[in-house]
Design an enzyme around this catalytic site. Structure first.
Site, PDB file in Angstrom:
ATOM      1  N   HIS A 290       0.993  -2.300  -3.694  1.00 44.08           N
ATOM      2  CA  HIS A 290       0.430  -1.625  -4.935  1.00 44.08           C
ATOM      3  C   HIS A 290       1.732  -0.974  -5.589  1.00 44.08           C
ATOM      4  CE1 HIS A 290       1.194   2.878  -3.604  1.00 44.08           C
ATOM      5  NE2 HIS A 290       0.999   2.227  -2.585  1.00 44.08           N
TER       6      HIS A 290
ATOM      7  N   CYS B  22       3.285  12.355  -3.210  1.00 41.15           N
ATOM      8  CA  CYS B  22       2.291  13.426  -2.616  1.00 41.15           C
ATOM      9  C   CYS B  22       2.890  14.664  -2.908  1.00 41.15           C
ATOM     10  CB  CYS B  22       2.300  13.326  -1.221  1.00 41.15           C
ATOM     11  SG  CYS B  22       4.167  13.318  -0.443  1.00 41.15           S
TER      12      CYS B  22
ATOM     13  N   THR C  91     -11.022  -7.245  10.615  1.00 45.35           N
ATOM     14  CA  THR C  91     -11.211  -8.179   9.796  1.00 45.35           C
ATOM     15  C   THR C  91     -10.474  -8.247   8.480  1.00 45.35           C
ATOM     16  OG1 THR C  91     -13.598  -8.487  10.579  1.00 45.35           O
ATOM     17  CG2 THR C  91     -13.201  -9.547   8.397  1.00 45.35           C
TER      18      THR C  91
ATOM     19  N   ASN D 149      12.744   6.373  -2.672  1.00 38.21           N
ATOM     20  CA  ASN D 149      11.521   6.436  -3.797  1.00 38.21           C
ATOM     21  C   ASN D 149      11.897   7.371  -4.673  1.00 38.21           C
ATOM     22  OD1 ASN D 149      11.154   7.513  -0.944  1.00 38.21           O
ATOM     23  ND2 ASN D 149       9.417   8.350  -2.282  1.00 38.21           N
TER      24      ASN D 149
HETATM   25  N1  PLP Z   1       8.075   4.173   1.876  1.00 40.09           N
HETATM   26  C1  PLP Z   1       8.235   4.460   0.537  1.00 40.09           C
HETATM   27  C2  PLP Z   1       9.645   4.446   0.226  1.00 40.09           C
HETATM   28  C3  PLP Z   1       7.300   4.715  -0.372  1.00 40.09           C
HETATM   29  O1  PLP Z   1       7.616   4.721  -1.682  1.00 40.09           O
HETATM   30  C4  PLP Z   1       5.930   4.740  -0.237  1.00 40.09           C
HETATM   31  C5  PLP Z   1       4.916   5.015  -1.188  1.00 40.09           C
HETATM   32  O2  PLP Z   1       4.961   6.101  -1.594  1.00 40.09           O
HETATM   33  C6  PLP Z   1       5.595   4.446   1.187  1.00 40.09           C
HETATM   34  C7  PLP Z   1       6.793   4.041   2.287  1.00 40.09           C
HETATM   35  C8  PLP Z   1       4.154   4.455   1.638  1.00 40.09           C
HETATM   36  O3  PLP Z   1       3.888   3.308   1.263  1.00 40.09           O
HETATM   37  P1  PLP Z   1       1.953   3.146   1.283  1.00 40.09           P
HETATM   38  O4  PLP Z   1       1.567   3.690   0.239  1.00 40.09           O
HETATM   39  O5  PLP Z   1       1.957   1.546   1.357  1.00 40.09           O
HETATM   40  O6  PLP Z   1       1.550   3.650   2.721  1.00 40.09           O
END
Ligand code: PLP
Length: 373
Positions: free
Chosen positions: A201, A325, A237, A151
């Protein structure tokens, strides 16, 4: 003020068709999917249609798709059940995984005393496949948790190769495909993956909804206890409108993948070219990266590093430094820490991540602002 959103790896805007679909479901499908009357059955049908849509695009069966609130939840559930219920005693992962994986694995180590083995990451962001291969065979029941696309850098890992080795040695393979679902084809009939996680998202769907793929015949135990939703695997739910929105978003992403990939690839190349013209010493962090993420090391002084995101933000530009984050914090990215030298880590690296909504004019504006910093 002009707003330029170039942080699509953190999250994406929701497509209008997805919003329309969710509004329609919220207005008409308010039934509880567990109710046996027609109002409930109708809501249930929405969920099952969404499950089939998702399964179609990933080439798996609908029963193999389970809805969760997020990819983080799906990863927690899968890894925990693998350790608690399948007797996994060794998890192989890497330091460049998302915190959703890293912190879950750490918690499981503390709770169950499992062994954690880390695959080395090379300076180009790729995994050391030779070291990985040398970790097999093992006496201990093993689960491998390695992501598809990083990411922060966009580096693509060879998940077919990883999965084949896992299956050769009877290890489970959990793959975080959050950054690749909806952005690249995934054929689960061919890929030797046991568990996959995704999040709406990231592909122009709503927040707070994701899914897990759990391969047929692998029976996890629930993390949440309560109702019989999702075969009793995930009580609570169902968020009917979110699920419908996620399926719509995935459908649109895959139906438009070909054109959008060409468009975004060109934007990324344009951005890199303009950056190189403006800052000849710029370098790219990571090789073999997905078409939508560009992570660059800018030849700026250390003094400018701390303020760069702030300065861009003041001009209406949203980009990221490392993962979401960590945006705005001066803590170095745990991913880049594995790839860069101490000196380079102190310099500003920017993650610029694109979507079909971005334009060349926006990139020109980014370059203009960067030049002023
Ligand atoms: N894994 C990766 C590679 C991500 O980029 C993210 C989101 O930042 C996540 C996991 C976490 O996903 P979620 O926002 O659905 O918890």
């Amino acid at each position: 003020m002009k707003k330029v959103y170039l942080d699509n790896a953190a999250t994406t805007s929701i497509r209008q068709e997805v919003i329309d679909e969710m509004v329609k479901v919220m207005q008409t499908e308010y039934g509880n999917p567990s109710s046996t009357h027609s109002v409930g059955r109708s809501a249930k049908a929405i969920i099952e249609t969404a499950r089939k849509t998702i399964a179609k695009y990933l080439h798996c069966t609908a029963q193999e798709i389970l809805f969760t609130s997020s990819a983080t939840e799906a990863t927690n559930w899968i890894l925990r059940s693998a350790v608690k219920d399948f007797g996994v005693r060794r998890i192989i992962t890497s330091k460049t995984e998302h915190h959703a994986t890293l912190y879950t694995v750490k918690a499981l180590q503390q709770e169950f005393g499992i062994e954690i083995v880390e695959v080395n990451v090379l300076p180009d962001g790729s995994l050391d496949y030779n070291q990985f291969k040398a970790l097999f065979p093992s006496e201990r029941k093993t689960l491998v948790s390695l992501m598809h696309v990083n990411n922060e850098t966009g580096v693509v890992h060879d998940i077919a190769q990883i999965g084949e080795l896992c299956h050769q040695y009877d290890a489970f393979f959990h793959c975080d495909t959050v950054q690749s679902v909806g952005k690249t084809e995934l054929n689960l009939q061919e890929l030797p993956i046991d568990f996959l996680v995704a999040s709406a998202h990231k592909f122009h769907g709503p927040k707070g909804i994701g899914f897990a793929f759990v391969r047929k015949n692998v029976v996890l135990q629930p993390m949440l206890f309560g109702g019989e939703q999702e075969k009793g695997w995930r009580a609570g739910t169902e968020a009917v409108h979110q699920i419908a929105g996620m399926a719509k978003a995935l459908e649109l992403s895959y139906e438009q993948l070909h054109e959008e990939r060409i468009y975004i690839t060109e934007l990324k190349m344009y951005c890199l070219q303009k950056l190189q013209e403006a800052f000849p010493e710029v370098t790219v962090n990571g090789e073999n990266t997905l078409y939508n993420i560009l992570n660059v090391l800018l030849p700026f002084s250390e003094a400018k590093t701390a303020m760069i995101l702030f300065n861009l933000d003041m001009k209406g530009i949203a980009v990221s430094r490392g993962s979401a984050c960590q945006s705005g914090s001066i803590k170095p990215s745990h991913v880049l820490a594995e790839m860069l030298s101490e000196a380079d880590l102190k310099k500003p690296s920017l993650r610029i991540s694109f979507s079909h909504e971005n334009t060349k004019e926006e990139i020109d504006y980014l370059i203009e602002v960067l030049k002023e910093i």
